[in-house]
Design an enzyme around this catalytic site. Sequence first.
Site, PDB file in Angstrom:
ATOM      1  N   HIS A 469       0.859  -1.197   0.000  1.00  0.00           N
ATOM      2  CA  HIS A 469       0.000   0.000   0.000  1.00  0.00           C
ATOM      3  C   HIS A 469       0.888   1.238   0.000  1.00  0.00           C
ATOM      4  CE1 HIS A 469      -4.264  -1.425   0.871  1.00  0.00           C
ATOM      5  NE2 HIS A 469      -3.563  -2.465   0.429  1.00  0.00           N
ATOM      6  N   GLU A 470       0.325   2.337  -0.495  1.00  0.00           N
ATOM      7  CA  GLU A 470       1.126   3.545  -0.748  1.00  0.00           C
ATOM      8  C   GLU A 470       2.422   3.127  -1.476  1.00  0.00           C
ATOM      9  OE1 GLU A 470       0.292   2.814   2.655  1.00  0.00           O
ATOM     10  OE2 GLU A 470      -1.663   3.554   2.072  1.00  0.00           O
ATOM     11  N   GLU A 494     -10.949   2.251   1.496  1.00  0.00           N
ATOM     12  CA  GLU A 494     -10.745   2.943   2.771  1.00  0.00           C
ATOM     13  C   GLU A 494     -11.279   4.370   2.756  1.00  0.00           C
ATOM     14  OE1 GLU A 494      -6.493   2.706   3.279  1.00  0.00           O
ATOM     15  OE2 GLU A 494      -6.092   4.186   1.740  1.00  0.00           O
TER      16      GLU A 494
HETATM   17  C1  NOJ Z   1      -3.100   2.759   4.601  1.00  0.00           C
HETATM   18  C2  NOJ Z   1      -3.515   1.497   3.957  1.00  0.00           C
HETATM   19  O1  NOJ Z   1      -4.003   1.713   2.665  1.00  0.00           O
HETATM   20  C3  NOJ Z   1      -4.549   0.863   4.835  1.00  0.00           C
HETATM   21  O2  NOJ Z   1      -5.082  -0.298   4.232  1.00  0.00           O
HETATM   22  C4  NOJ Z   1      -3.940   0.546   6.177  1.00  0.00           C
HETATM   23  O3  NOJ Z   1      -4.935   0.040   7.037  1.00  0.00           O
HETATM   24  C5  NOJ Z   1      -3.319   1.786   6.814  1.00  0.00           C
HETATM   25  N1  NOJ Z   1      -2.499   2.463   5.894  1.00  0.00           N
HETATM   26  C6  NOJ Z   1      -2.487   1.434   8.035  1.00  0.00           C
HETATM   27  O4  NOJ Z   1      -1.365   0.689   7.648  1.00  0.00           O
HETATM   28 CA    CA Z   2      -3.801   3.835   1.328  1.00  0.00          CA
END
Ligand code: NOJ
Ligand code: CA
Length: 689
Positions: A469-470, A494
């Site tokens: 992610h990111e 999210e």
């Molecule tokens: C961003 C992520 O996209 C998400 O899925 C995650 O829960 C949070 N960061 C915390 O790591």
């Molecule tokens: Ca994210």
Amino acid sequence: MRSVITALALAATLVGSNCAAAPLTETSSIETETALSEARITSPSGLLEVLVSAETSAPVWSASWRGKEVISPSVLGLRFAAGADLVDGLKISDIEIASQDETWEQPWGERQFVRDHHNEMAITFDHMDGRNAYTLRIRVFDDGFGFRYEVPDQGPKEITDELTEFRLNEASKTWWIPAAGWNRYEELYFETDMRAVPRAHTPITMELPEGGPFVSIHEAALVDYAGMWLNQRRPGTLEAELAPWSDGTKVKTSGAFKTPWRTVQISDTAAGLANSDLILNLNEPNALGDVSWAKPSKYIGIWWCMHINECTWGSGEKHGATTERTKAYIDFAETHGFDGVLVEGWNVGWDGDWFSNGEIFSFTQPYPDFDLEALSAYAASKNVYLIGHHETSGAITNYEEQMEAAYALYERLGIPSIKTGYVADGGEITRRDAEGKVYKEWHDGQFAVNHHVDVLKLAARHKIAINAHEPVKDTGLRRTYPNAFSREGARGQEYNAWGQPPNDPAHTTILPFTRMLSGPMDFTPGIFDLNFGKPVEDNPRVQTTLAKQLALYVLLHSPIQMAADLPRNYESHPAAFEFIKQVPVDWSESIMLDGYPGEFAVMARKDRNSEAWYLGAVTDEQARTVEVSLEFLDGFAYEAQTHKDAEGADWLTNPYPLDLTFKPAQKGDTISLELAPGGGAAIAFIPVE
Ligand code: NOJ
Ligand code: CA
């Protein structure tokens, strides 16, 4: 003197030869006694042509589709901090032409067999004094092309600018997200005229005017280089702008190097873009060998409860990652046949402002109320595994210092995949040097690009797959490193939890024609409580119908798919939940049947492990009836098990009504799908005896 006609004739010979037999590779070389000024290469069927000309001060390239120019002459070149630039004063010294038609197999993915059918031209440019400058390698397929610079060893060099241009018709309708911003790739898409694009990430997708083709620009095989942004410095010209290092350099090279492929996908329809394998075909073959340990899977997780504030990542009364809650999730996974349970917030470092405190994350030390060892054993006893989580908050050096120990720990505990995370504003990745000095880097700069490849290599040594992610954007590296399962790199589910503007109903109709062209996405579909227990009129909330959440499992490919909601919300919608349990995550074929970015998309996929086909259709905020030809089915009699918006369903006022129907279906039938505003449909076509 040999002229360009010779090169053309040779290319035409190759184009005309029967390339259907696989594999076929032919290479021919044209040596020039005096400089050639132009060279062109066509795609196997002749639909596409790429022309390179060295008549101008810097070499330029252009492209035609069905005989019409779609990219006008666009500059090529690289500038360095020291030494001769690779821009002007160049002549063509050699042209090599080759052709290939072969089919290769994916260990997992959207289709099992991928055909790589292209013509290739490698043009070598020399400086006027005869020194070799670079080779431009171009591969032209019937659905797009890619080109890359191959630069010979000149010792360590710093690239200060890549000049590659893409000159397009300014009147093209364009779907894009801004680059170089704080929110990385997590943006809603803009749909504007091409001239309104200031600086964009790739893939960027356009519809050329006057019924022109759809075009998408991206890159393939981004390795040891900086990610490419597109900057419209002059109207109509998108110019490569490389994400810089903190010292302003774009790329640091140590010897001979190849840039990533600059890619252009072209198709008469938007659906054609989504059916292209161009990006994968331009990547190197599997470098990991047997990857049978990288198994596509479905998972649940202690995750959504943090996003809707029912629990916390950090320790304390509301701590989500407790031994007790994790056991309950493992039990739920076992009961419903999920493979994995993701647990976020299990490790020390989340307390306080974790966004800013990445340096204190431990990737081996659990919180005292999370018994990692016992839970791994408990999961194994239930035929389930834990999925690891490494949130770095962008503190990459801190992570790199612990990666070996962290991956060894997970391997010992039977944890086969890790979700990584790099939550930090764009340009705020923390790099520490040997003296402890801190530098801030981009998520898609060369430092982060290299980090992500290092992660894949190390994880592979521990038989672990990665879901980042990111991340840096996907450029098809899953072909080379098939443990690169999935990633985020776009606005996922999210955002629907956070009270910010949620993803609007059009968002998931745009993703298939933009972000998804780059590769799988961990969107995390399957939210069933769309308004979080509040009145349905309350916004922000999830802006879809229930049926549309199901359709996303087919539409948005990921070999690791999450059922993202809380277990209790699945228990209250058993029929819809059955579809999530049933839908495969690994496919032998995928066909985008129809669609238009921002309006609708209809995807069909065949299960890799059975004869069943699945279909997912989504619409934007407009109700829409889509006619779907079932020509894609095989010769079986099927039962079509259809989950669709029931009468009166509407994402805004009435998102839940869902019909489940069972009807016979066979190849050649046409079905009519009535999609509610913000709605969708999900169908399983199951062969019957
Ligand atoms: C961003 C992520 O996209 C998400 O899925 C995650 O829960 C949070 N960061 C915390 O790591
Ligand atoms: Ca994210």
